[in-house]
Write an enzyme that holds these catalytic residues in place. Structure first.
Site, PDB file in Angstrom:
ATOM      1  N   ASP A  46       0.697  -1.079   0.171  1.00 31.32           N
ATOM      2  CA  ASP A  46       0.226  -0.013  -0.195  1.00 31.32           C
ATOM      3  C   ASP A  46       0.988   0.874   0.145  1.00 31.32           C
ATOM      4  O   ASP A  46       2.881   0.992   0.025  1.00 31.32           O
ATOM      5  CB  ASP A  46      -0.721  -0.524   1.247  1.00 31.32           C
TER       6      ASP A  46
ATOM      7  N   TYR B 275       6.770 -10.366   6.525  1.00 30.45           N
ATOM      8  CA  TYR B 275       6.659  -9.210   7.015  1.00 30.45           C
ATOM      9  C   TYR B 275       7.313  -8.542   8.411  1.00 30.45           C
ATOM     10  O   TYR B 275       7.165  -8.902   9.193  1.00 30.45           O
ATOM     11  CB  TYR B 275       5.122  -8.629   6.432  1.00 30.45           C
TER      12      TYR B 275
END
Length: 338
Positions: free
Chosen positions: A57, A126
């Site tokens: 994003d 992540y």
């Protein structure tokens, strides 16, 4: 390749908004200027079978992003590394000369003809970097207790669950007539079946989280931080940020701990997952494990791993630290909101 996500409108190019800067557009332009992509093959993307292994994003960072495509190379630009052809370090440095400092290529290697960076990815890892102060605690002992509680909540996400309550766009708004109290607590619930789930979001939101824990504490720019590591096969939109936001809400005592287990186990809508800021999120690694041969399809050379860690330590972590400073930061507003 890796990048500092601030200043970009995400990783993937947006054909309808060519005025918006994206990491992919910046990277492809550098590959064009370096000769890695021929001008005649720049558009459309299908000419080089360009495929990004993941999406990030706006404002999210990465050191382990990847793309597969047909690349123009000369024999002198290649060398054998662990039995496969790969770009020489000097060629990688030459491509980086066409890139801004916030984007870095770490290497490239030949893969089989049918390889697809996204479809062949077996898992993604992540990191989320969070100031220790964000967990609260007036004393050192209380701060340690908050870290343990934060870690406990994060660990409850491990395993295969319905993540419709921890993904953006998967929950429909409910009217006051559809709200219920559960167990004497005051978080709202609404049925996710019938008209409230026209797209089958509940059934489609099953995901497997391999790891969700506090990895360690560390010091960045003289300040103590908590490093969270989350890995899984795939994720729904904003899932990790919702997981971090929920864990923070429980740690601060504004959300009942059992709301997490309920939200994962039920098909009901449990409004218990505030969206944490994206500026602390980092795509760390992508893995391509081939089940048939029980091997990883592509591997990083030691010097590439060293470059990746250096970029993270010298560029991304200090940048995230800067974004967290001040009472008007996104994190400060988030903590005030919850």
């Amino acid at each position: 390749f890796g990048f500092v996500g601030s200043g970009f409108h995400g990783l993937q190019s947006q054909p309808k908004r060519t005025d918006l800067p994206t990491v992919a557009r910046t990277l492809r332009q550098a590959l064009l200027e370096s000769g890695a992509i021929a001008a005649s093959n720049m558009e459309p993307l299908s000419r080089t079978k360009w495929c990004l292994a993941s999406r990030t994003d706006k404002g999210v960072h990465a050191i382990g992003a990847a793309a597969s495509f047909r690349m123009e190379t000369l024999p002198e630009q290649l060398e054998e590394q662990d039995g496969r052809l790969a770009l020489r370090a000097a060629e990688v440095a030459r491509i980086n000369g066409f890139l801004p400092p916030e984007v870095r290529v770490f290497g490239a290697a030949r893969v089989r003809g049918g390889f697809d960076a996204r479809l062949c990815a077996s898992s993604r890892e992540y990191e989320y970097l969070l100031p220790l102060s964000a967990l609260g605690g007036a004393s050192e002992a209380e701060a340690r207790a908050r870290v343990l509680e934060f870690d406990r909540v994060l660990s409850s996400f491990q395993g295969s669950h319905r993540f419709h309550n921890f993904g953006s766009g998967l929950r429909t708004a409910v009217s006051d007539m559809e709200l219920y109290e559960a167990g004497g607590e005051s978080w709202p619930l609404g049925l996710a079946s019938g008209d409230g789930d026209k797209k089958g979001s509940v059934a489609k939101a099953f995901r497997a989280v391999l790891k969700s824990r506090v990895e360690r504490t560390l010091t960045v720019c003289g300040e103590p931080y908590v490093l969270v590591r989350i890995s899984g096969l795939s994720f729904v939109l904003h899932q990790i940020r919702h997981m971090i936001g929920t864990a923070l809400a429980v740690t601060h005592g504004v959300l009942p701990p059992d709301a997490v287990e309920l939200a994962l186990a039920t098909s009901l809508h449990v409004c218990a997952s505030p969206l944490a800021p994206g500026c602390g999120l980092l795509l760390n690694r992508i893995f391509w494990y081939e089940i048939g041969t029980a091997t990883e399809e592509t591997a990083y050379a030691p010097w590439q791993l060293a470059d990746m860690e250096a970029f993270k330590r010298e560029a991304i972590y200090p940048h995230i630290h800067g974004l967290y400073q001040g009472e008007g930061s996104e994190l400060a507003r988030f903590l005030q909101m919850i």
